[in-house]
Enzyme design. Structure first.
Site, PDB file in Angstrom:
ATOM      1  CG  ASP A  31      -1.807   1.153   1.352  1.00 22.60           C
ATOM      2  OD1 ASP A  31      -1.537   2.192   0.720  1.00 22.60           O
ATOM      3  OD2 ASP A  31      -2.806   1.047   2.086  1.00 22.60           O
ATOM      4  CD  GLU A 120      -0.951   0.687   9.548  1.00 31.00           C
ATOM      5  OE1 GLU A 120      -1.950   0.817  10.309  1.00 31.00           O
ATOM      6  OE2 GLU A 120      -0.870  -0.168   8.666  1.00 31.00           O
ATOM      7  CD  GLU A 129      -6.929  -4.785  12.522  1.00 25.93           C
ATOM      8  OE1 GLU A 129      -5.861  -4.782  13.149  1.00 25.93           O
ATOM      9  OE2 GLU A 129      -6.995  -4.728  11.293  1.00 25.93           O
ATOM     10  CG  HIS A 263      -4.444  -1.867   3.472  1.00 29.34           C
ATOM     11  ND1 HIS A 263      -3.625  -0.817   3.838  1.00 29.34           N
ATOM     12  CD2 HIS A 263      -4.748  -2.508   4.615  1.00 29.34           C
ATOM     13  CE1 HIS A 263      -3.457  -0.845   5.140  1.00 29.34           C
ATOM     14  NE2 HIS A 263      -4.120  -1.861   5.636  1.00 29.34           N
TER      15      HIS A 263
END
Ligand code: SAH
Length: 319
Positions: A31, A120, A129, A263
């Site tokens: 990405d 990240e 998440e 992404h």
């Protein structure tokens, strides 16, 4: 939600296993906008510094920091990918600069304070998440004037016009074997992750979350925000589009807006029936986001809004 609950959920094996595979890291590294933006930010802020890379994966961000002249880097990841990271660090000749620690960041003890946290951690629609909570716990490593990359993250909402392709595809799916209407409903309540063309955006954009990474609290990920957007053409609105951006102290800017392929794509929240709108119409609403009580890595999202005296409320689950 208590920190304990979050830490317990972070223990979940399936989550670590999902990051043990090389393909997921390949996708992230490829990405280009994501990886190049982090590289640029790291080059601006890491020379001569002590850095911790929270969720290092393959170690790519740690390599960027070491190459940029970081004094020392602690690369932490709980997933088995950490074994590869160790190998990659050695292969690149950074064994003396980068220390890979295979552990949950919540349980790590560092013998010294750091100048920079880089991570990240963003998931779909920014918060999916639930890794943000782990980055917040990592602030204990920071020196008093330490910095976090990125330092600010914002979530946006905008309206999008009818997607014939989506509706037709769903229709054909529903009609092949009779009326599978329950599937229709499921499609609607599950947000769709896809890259859309900027030409489908038919309203102004509104910020619904604005996180300062140095000061935000774990519970700020559960929030309700008002929004107002204005329709910019006569059109049929089929739903809302959310995307996020991340700022690195003004030196680099990562965005997942329509037209910028990443992404993460964009998150689309479809309406049950499309809404006829005119240029200048306002949509006023409330966007509520909560970590799911059973699995805090999943999100329960409610969008309530009004358009010309009509009120709507739709609940979505991102899992
Ligand atoms: N930094 C890498 C990988 C990012 S993906 C890159 O930019 O390519 C996020 C990584 O964080 C995953 O490898 C995951 O295993 C790790 N991670 C998530 N939560 C963590 C935690 N609480 N402790 C340690 N690692 C964690």
């Amino acid at each position: 939600m208590s920190m304990e609950q979050l830490i317990v959920s972070c223990d979940s094996k399936y989550y670590w296993n999902s990051y043990a595979h090389v393909n997921i890291h390949e996708e992230m590294i490829q990405d280009e906008h994501r990886t190049q933006t982090y590289k640029k930010a790291i080059e601006c802020f890491c020379r001569g510094k002590i850095v911790v890379d929270v969720g290092c994966g393959t170690g790519i961000l740690s390599l960027f920091a070491a190459t940029a002249g970081a004094k020392r880097v602690y690369a932490i990841d709980m997933s088995d990918i950490a074994h590869y990271a160790r190998y990659i660090v050695e292969q690149n000749g950074f064994k003396d600069v980068i220390t890979v620690i295979k552990e949950q960041v919540e349980k790590v003890f560092l013998a010294e304070k750091v100048d920079v946290i880089v991570s990240e951690w963003m998931g779909y629609n920014l918060l999916f998440e639930g890794m943000l909570a782990s980055v917040i716990t990592a602030r204990r490593f920071l020196k008093p004037n330490g910095i976090i990359l990125p330092n600010q993250c914002r979530l946006f909402i905008t309206a999008i016009q009818g997607d014939d392709e989506f509706i037709l595809r769903k229709k054909s799916f529903i009609e092949i074997y009779g009326n599978l209407n329950i599937i229709d409903d499921v499609c609607i309540v599950e947000p769709s992750i896809q890259n859309i063309s900027p030409s489908r955006v038919v309203s102004t954009h509104c910020i619904i979350a604005d996180f300062n990474m140095l000061t935000m609290k774990v519970n700020d990920v559960n929030f309700t925000s008002p929004f107002t957007i204005e329709i910019i053409q006569n059109t049929q609105v089929c739903g809302f589009c959310c995307y996020f951006d991340c700022l690195f102290y003004g030196k680099a800017h990562l965005t997942t807006k329509p037209g910028q392929p990443t992404h993460w794509k964009q998150t689309l929240f479809f309406l049950k029936t499309p809404l006829k709108c005119k240029l200048g119409d306002q949509i006023k609403g409330l966007y509520t986001c909560h970590a799911n009580s059973k699995n805090p890595r999943n999100l329960d999202i409610i969008i309530q809004f009004s358009h010309i005296n009509q009120c709507y409320k739709i609940e979505y689950h991102l899992n």
